[in-house]
Design a protein around this motif. Structure first.
Motif, PDB file in Angstrom:
ATOM      1  N   GLY A  81       0.812  -1.215   0.000  1.00 42.54           N
ATOM      2  CA  GLY A  81       0.000   0.000   0.000  1.00 42.54           C
ATOM      3  C   GLY A  81       0.844   1.263   0.000  1.00 42.54           C
ATOM      4  N   VAL A  82       1.876   1.287   0.832  1.00 43.43           N
ATOM      5  CA  VAL A  82       2.764   2.453   0.887  1.00 43.43           C
ATOM      6  C   VAL A  82       3.502   2.620  -0.447  1.00 43.43           C
ATOM      7  CG1 VAL A  82       4.856   3.364   1.988  1.00 43.43           C
ATOM      8  CG2 VAL A  82       3.000   2.444   3.387  1.00 43.43           C
ATOM      9  N   ALA A  83       3.976   1.514  -1.012  1.00 45.24           N
ATOM     10  CA  ALA A  83       4.682   1.596  -2.302  1.00 45.24           C
ATOM     11  C   ALA A  83       3.752   2.091  -3.400  1.00 45.24           C
ATOM     12  CB  ALA A  83       5.253   0.225  -2.668  1.00 45.24           C
ATOM     13  N   SER A  84       2.517   1.614  -3.407  1.00 43.20           N
ATOM     14  CA  SER A  84       1.547   2.050  -4.412  1.00 43.20           C
ATOM     15  C   SER A  84       1.237   3.536  -4.272  1.00 43.20           C
ATOM     16  CB  SER A  84       0.255   1.245  -4.294  1.00 43.20           C
ATOM     17  OG  SER A  84       0.499  -0.109  -4.523  1.00 43.20           O
ATOM     18  N   ALA A  85       1.027   3.983  -3.042  1.00 37.95           N
ATOM     19  CA  ALA A  85       0.732   5.398  -2.797  1.00 37.95           C
ATOM     20  C   ALA A  85       1.921   6.273  -3.184  1.00 37.95           C
ATOM     21  CB  ALA A  85       0.358   5.602  -1.326  1.00 37.95           C
ATOM     22  N   ALA A  86       3.126   5.856  -2.810  1.00 37.23           N
ATOM     23  CA  ALA A  86       4.315   6.638  -3.145  1.00 37.23           C
ATOM     24  C   ALA A  86       4.522   6.694  -4.657  1.00 37.23           C
ATOM     25  CB  ALA A  86       5.548   6.036  -2.471  1.00 37.23           C
ATOM     26  N   PHE A  87       4.268   5.579  -5.327  1.00 36.70           N
ATOM     27  CA  PHE A  87       4.475   5.529  -6.779  1.00 36.70           C
ATOM     28  C   PHE A  87       3.526   6.492  -7.486  1.00 36.70           C
ATOM     29  CE2 PHE A  87       4.571   3.533 -11.003  1.00 36.70           C
ATOM     30  CZ  PHE A  87       5.947   3.373 -11.151  1.00 36.70           C
ATOM     31  N   ILE A  88       2.277   6.509  -7.084  1.00 37.93           N
ATOM     32  CA  ILE A  88       1.324   7.410  -7.750  1.00 37.93           C
ATOM     33  C   ILE A  88       1.575   8.871  -7.357  1.00 37.93           C
ATOM     34  CG2 ILE A  88      -0.603   7.355  -6.112  1.00 37.93           C
ATOM     35  CD1 ILE A  88      -2.438   7.012  -8.632  1.00 37.93           C
ATOM     36  N   LEU A  89       2.009   9.110  -6.120  1.00 35.12           N
ATOM     37  CA  LEU A  89       2.294  10.481  -5.689  1.00 35.12           C
ATOM     38  C   LEU A  89       3.522  11.056  -6.393  1.00 35.12           C
ATOM     39  CD1 LEU A  89       1.607  10.338  -1.845  1.00 35.12           C
ATOM     40  CD2 LEU A  89       0.347  11.645  -3.564  1.00 35.12           C
ATOM     41  N   PHE A  90       4.577  10.258  -6.505  1.00 37.38           N
ATOM     42  CA  PHE A  90       5.826  10.775  -7.063  1.00 37.38           C
ATOM     43  C   PHE A  90       5.932  10.637  -8.584  1.00 37.38           C
ATOM     44  CE2 PHE A  90       7.200   9.744  -2.639  1.00 37.38           C
ATOM     45  CZ  PHE A  90       7.349  11.052  -2.226  1.00 37.38           C
ATOM     46  N   ASN A  91       5.209   9.668  -9.154  1.00 36.66           N
ATOM     47  CA  ASN A  91       5.307   9.448 -10.593  1.00 36.66           C
ATOM     48  C   ASN A  91       4.011   9.721 -11.346  1.00 36.66           C
ATOM     49  OD1 ASN A  91       8.041   8.488 -10.548  1.00 36.66           O
ATOM     50  ND2 ASN A  91       7.263   6.625  -9.622  1.00 36.66           N
ATOM     51  N   GLY A  92       2.910   9.834 -10.622  1.00 34.19           N
ATOM     52  CA  GLY A  92       1.630  10.058 -11.274  1.00 34.19           C
ATOM     53  C   GLY A  92       1.159   8.858 -12.075  1.00 34.19           C
ATOM     54  N   ARG A  93       1.670   7.679 -11.737  1.00 34.62           N
ATOM     55  CA  ARG A  93       1.326   6.458 -12.464  1.00 34.62           C
ATOM     56  C   ARG A  93       0.811   5.403 -11.497  1.00 34.62           C
ATOM     57  NH1 ARG A  93       3.763   6.141 -17.605  1.00 34.62           N
ATOM     58  NH2 ARG A  93       5.228   7.809 -17.993  1.00 34.62           N
ATOM     59  N   ILE A  94      -0.014   4.512 -12.045  1.00 29.63           N
ATOM     60  CA  ILE A  94      -0.544   3.400 -11.277  1.00 29.63           C
ATOM     61  C   ILE A  94       0.522   2.313 -11.161  1.00 29.63           C
ATOM     62  CG2 ILE A  94      -2.303   1.572 -11.270  1.00 29.63           C
ATOM     63  CD1 ILE A  94      -3.427   4.337 -10.732  1.00 29.63           C
ATOM     64  N   LEU A  95       0.657   1.745  -9.977  1.00 24.63           N
ATOM     65  CA  LEU A  95       1.624   0.680  -9.750  1.00 24.63           C
ATOM     66  C   LEU A  95       0.991  -0.657 -10.132  1.00 24.63           C
ATOM     67  CD1 LEU A  95       4.445  -0.031  -8.632  1.00 24.63           C
ATOM     68  CD2 LEU A  95       3.368  -0.388  -6.436  1.00 24.63           C
ATOM     69  N   GLY A  96       0.903  -0.888 -11.433  1.00 24.52           N
ATOM     70  CA  GLY A  96       0.395  -2.152 -11.956  1.00 24.52           C
ATOM     71  C   GLY A  96       1.522  -2.847 -12.703  1.00 24.52           C
ATOM     72  N   ILE A  97       1.913  -4.003 -12.221  1.00 22.90           N
ATOM     73  CA  ILE A  97       3.070  -4.689 -12.782  1.00 22.90           C
ATOM     74  C   ILE A  97       2.854  -5.039 -14.248  1.00 22.90           C
ATOM     75  CG2 ILE A  97       4.638  -6.644 -12.498  1.00 22.90           C
ATOM     76  CD1 ILE A  97       4.521  -4.506 -10.169  1.00 22.90           C
ATOM     77  N   SER A  98       1.655  -5.493 -14.598  1.00 25.40           N
ATOM     78  CA  SER A  98       1.422  -5.861 -15.998  1.00 25.40           C
ATOM     79  C   SER A  98       1.546  -4.650 -16.909  1.00 25.40           C
ATOM     80  CB  SER A  98       0.059  -6.530 -16.168  1.00 25.40           C
ATOM     81  OG  SER A  98      -0.981  -5.635 -15.853  1.00 25.40           O
ATOM     82  N   GLY A  99       1.116  -3.487 -16.443  1.00 26.20           N
ATOM     83  CA  GLY A  99       1.256  -2.271 -17.236  1.00 26.20           C
ATOM     84  C   GLY A  99       2.702  -1.831 -17.366  1.00 26.20           C
ATOM     85  N   ILE A 100       3.466  -2.014 -16.297  1.00 25.72           N
ATOM     86  CA  ILE A 100       4.875  -1.649 -16.336  1.00 25.72           C
ATOM     87  C   ILE A 100       5.630  -2.550 -17.301  1.00 25.72           C
ATOM     88  CG2 ILE A 100       7.001  -1.574 -14.959  1.00 25.72           C
ATOM     89  CD1 ILE A 100       5.205  -0.643 -12.591  1.00 25.72           C
TER      90      ILE A 100
END
Length: 143
Positions: free
Chosen positions: A20-39
């Motif tokens: 949860g923290v990694a997902s929140a940080a990723f969207i806050l700092f990168n503006g992107r969803i932390l979805g592995i398949s999308g990455i």
């Protein structure tokens, strides 16, 4: 039936909090969803200047277990036991990949990030993931 000898609520809670923290940080700092398949999918036809962060993210995911093994005390975590052969694991991976392409995302993208954004599409996708998982476990164990 719950296998109480291998029930790990605190480790599971810690893993959920980290995700949860990694997902929140990723969207806050990168503006992107932390979805592995999308990455990973973004590496198949990357836009100019877009591949670097994706490769770094995946390398970090691959390096994390090895780094943890070096830093954690001996015997801190037992190696997982997987009751499947390599063929079943490859087939399962391909089916998951197929499903994430058709579902426009994976459990991390829909289940963690999408639900936290109150996305109706993510709710439907997560319910479908869970139903398929429940059905698969039932069939494998009882059929």
């Amino acid at each position: 039936m719950i296998d109480w000898n291998h029930f790990t609520p605190w480790a599971s809670l810690a893993g959920g909090v980290l995700l949860g923290v990694a997902s929140a940080a990723f969207i806050l700092f990168n503006g992107r969803i932390l979805g592995i398949s999308g990455i990973v999918g973004g590496l198949l036809g990357p836009k100019p200047g877009d591949a670097g962060w994706r490769i770094a993210f995946l390398l970090g995911m691959l390096a994390a277990p090895f780094t943890f093994a070096l830093l954690a005390p001996a015997g801190f975590l037992a190696a997982p036991r997987i009751d499947a052969g390599y063929g079943a694991l490859v087939a399962a991976g391909l089916l998951v990949g197929f499903g994430t392409r058709h579902g426009s995302g994976c459990t991390s993208g829909h289940g963690v990030c999408g639900l936290s954004r109150l996305s109706p599409r993510s709710l439907v996708a997560t319910l479908a993931f869970m139903a398929a998982g429940f059905l698969t476990v039932f069939l494998v164990r009882h059929a």
